[in-house]
Design a protein around this motif. Sequence first.
Motif, PDB file in Angstrom:
ATOM      1  N   SER A  63      73.806 -81.721  88.286  1.00  0.00           N
ATOM      2  CA  SER A  63      74.787 -81.691  87.231  1.00  0.00           C
ATOM      3  C   SER A  63      75.994 -81.157  87.607  1.00  0.00           C
ATOM      4  CB  SER A  63      74.101 -80.829  85.789  1.00  0.00           C
ATOM      5  OG  SER A  63      75.029 -80.707  84.776  1.00  0.00           O
ATOM      6  N   PHE A  64      77.071 -81.527  87.548  1.00  0.00           N
ATOM      7  CA  PHE A  64      78.376 -81.249  87.855  1.00  0.00           C
ATOM      8  C   PHE A  64      79.269 -80.767  86.806  1.00  0.00           C
ATOM      9  CE2 PHE A  64      77.923 -83.597  91.989  1.00  0.00           C
ATOM     10  CZ  PHE A  64      77.461 -82.491  92.689  1.00  0.00           C
ATOM     11  N   ARG A  65      79.984 -79.730  86.939  1.00  0.00           N
ATOM     12  CA  ARG A  65      80.998 -79.299  85.944  1.00  0.00           C
ATOM     13  C   ARG A  65      81.800 -80.591  85.598  1.00  0.00           C
ATOM     14  NH1 ARG A  65      83.932 -74.033  87.881  1.00  0.00           N
ATOM     15  NH2 ARG A  65      85.357 -75.731  88.950  1.00  0.00           N
ATOM     16  N   ASP A  66      82.111 -80.502  84.285  1.00  0.00           N
ATOM     17  CA  ASP A  66      83.157 -81.417  83.802  1.00  0.00           C
ATOM     18  C   ASP A  66      82.782 -83.068  84.289  1.00  0.00           C
ATOM     19  OD1 ASP A  66      84.992 -79.488  82.846  1.00  0.00           O
ATOM     20  OD2 ASP A  66      85.651 -79.179  84.716  1.00  0.00           O
ATOM     21  N   ASP A  67      81.700 -83.354  84.292  1.00  0.00           N
ATOM     22  CA  ASP A  67      81.186 -84.701  84.564  1.00  0.00           C
ATOM     23  C   ASP A  67      79.630 -85.032  83.889  1.00  0.00           C
ATOM     24  OD1 ASP A  67      80.267 -86.769  85.886  1.00  0.00           O
ATOM     25  OD2 ASP A  67      80.312 -86.040  87.921  1.00  0.00           O
ATOM     26  N   ASP A  68      80.083 -86.176  83.113  1.00  0.00           N
ATOM     27  CA  ASP A  68      78.950 -86.469  82.049  1.00  0.00           C
ATOM     28  C   ASP A  68      77.920 -87.272  83.017  1.00  0.00           C
ATOM     29  OD1 ASP A  68      80.003 -85.169  79.994  1.00  0.00           O
ATOM     30  OD2 ASP A  68      81.192 -86.871  79.293  1.00  0.00           O
ATOM     31  N   ASP A  69      77.970 -87.689  84.003  1.00  0.00           N
ATOM     32  CA  ASP A  69      77.120 -88.416  84.950  1.00  0.00           C
ATOM     33  C   ASP A  69      76.122 -87.602  85.539  1.00  0.00           C
ATOM     34  OD1 ASP A  69      78.213 -90.659  83.769  1.00  0.00           O
ATOM     35  OD2 ASP A  69      79.453 -91.103  85.573  1.00  0.00           O
ATOM     36  N   ARG A  70      75.063 -88.013  85.801  1.00  0.00           N
ATOM     37  CA  ARG A  70      74.051 -87.428  86.645  1.00  0.00           C
ATOM     38  C   ARG A  70      74.275 -87.672  88.156  1.00  0.00           C
ATOM     39  NH1 ARG A  70      67.976 -87.619  84.516  1.00  0.00           N
ATOM     40  NH2 ARG A  70      67.871 -88.873  86.481  1.00  0.00           N
ATOM     41  N   TYR A  71      74.382 -86.858  88.985  1.00  0.00           N
ATOM     42  CA  TYR A  71      74.553 -87.335  90.481  1.00  0.00           C
ATOM     43  C   TYR A  71      73.060 -87.144  91.160  1.00  0.00           C
ATOM     44  CZ  TYR A  71      76.742 -87.831  95.078  1.00  0.00           C
ATOM     45  OH  TYR A  71      77.039 -88.373  96.257  1.00  0.00           O
ATOM     46  N   VAL A  72      72.791 -88.105  91.765  1.00  0.00           N
ATOM     47  CA  VAL A  72      71.438 -88.202  92.351  1.00  0.00           C
ATOM     48  C   VAL A  72      71.747 -88.147  94.080  1.00  0.00           C
ATOM     49  CG1 VAL A  72      69.944 -88.668  90.524  1.00  0.00           C
ATOM     50  CG2 VAL A  72      70.958 -90.548  91.947  1.00  0.00           C
ATOM     51  N   PHE A  73      71.144 -87.385  94.728  1.00  0.00           N
ATOM     52  CA  PHE A  73      71.074 -87.697  96.361  1.00  0.00           C
ATOM     53  C   PHE A  73      69.605 -87.684  96.818  1.00  0.00           C
ATOM     54  CE2 PHE A  73      70.841 -83.182  96.420  1.00  0.00           C
ATOM     55  CZ  PHE A  73      70.138 -82.927  97.423  1.00  0.00           C
TER      56      PHE A  73
END
Length: 345
Positions: free
Chosen positions: A288-298
């Motif tokens: 969960s990144f700041r100011d980002d509504d999308d989940r980031y997966v790696f």
Amino acid sequence: MSEPTHSKIPVTVLTGYLGAGKTTLLNRILSENHGKKYAVIVNEFGEIGIDNDLIIGADEEVFEMNNGCVCCTVRGDLVRILDGLMKRKGKFDAIIVETTGLADPAPVAQTFFVDEDVQANARLDAVVTVADAKWLADRLKDAPEAKNQIAFADVIVLNKIDLVSKAELAEVEARIRAINPYAKLHRTERCAVALSDVLERGAFDLDRILEIEPEFLHADDGHDHDHAHHGHDHDHSHGGLKHYHDEDMQSLSLRSDVPLDPTVFMPWLQDLVAKEGQKILRSKGILSFRDDDDRYVFQGVHMMLEGDHQRKWKDDEKRESRLVFIGRDLPEDLIRGGFARCIPQ
């Protein structure tokens, strides 16, 4: 711009020590009436011993089965075979690559991060390891590859459980969990596992696979580990840390309920795998990144990483970042300290 993750063909890497039951599983995929078209890549056609009655047509190294699947052999370059299959893109629901029983699955998994053509068309969906309940403990003592195969897995099919006692089964599961607490474990006889449990798992959607609260790990030692599960509630600045380890294999999980700073996190992660990647067999996370509504997966294999914005966080979802590293001699303090710096104070 590469194709979005969901349009790529999912690839399952199937591994497991000799005699564990991979062939049984492959034969089921190639013969059962599951209504899917799978392409199966095996090391040597002879190893799998496919029933000739099931083969409709064969051109050189590709054999078409009467359930719509195809099977091909790798005698040389995996990338060449994959490129050939990609030319038939749209004809397959998924690809399964069997690794030889003695091999470390890393190089096969790395193929899906390295070759640009392969990466544009295919994505590593999951590493599935078939393990023999009766002999695994011995193999873990004498065969480093067997340990790598367990550490690498997203899904473990613990096969031949009918050949061991309950106590032996508990012991072998404890060994597996010491090496890899995060894989989804299926207990089977004759590899009787639903194919949907091993194929097209969407390992990238870690919700399905990454059970970061492995309570069952502690079921047998009688201690109250409650604090271990809730430690992250006291101080969210560095995320909770759970740490399980075999003699030379550790796993480390980190979490934060404060959104991470991507300008710090991304360079840190890239630098970490560049410097310490030999020690890190697998890495994965939902961020969960700041100011980002999308989940980031790696997810990563050694020094190689791939990641993508996946979907919006749902309203009822807890927006927390969860990461896992599995490897040998992991620099735990370094990882923990670096992750802490990614959390805005």
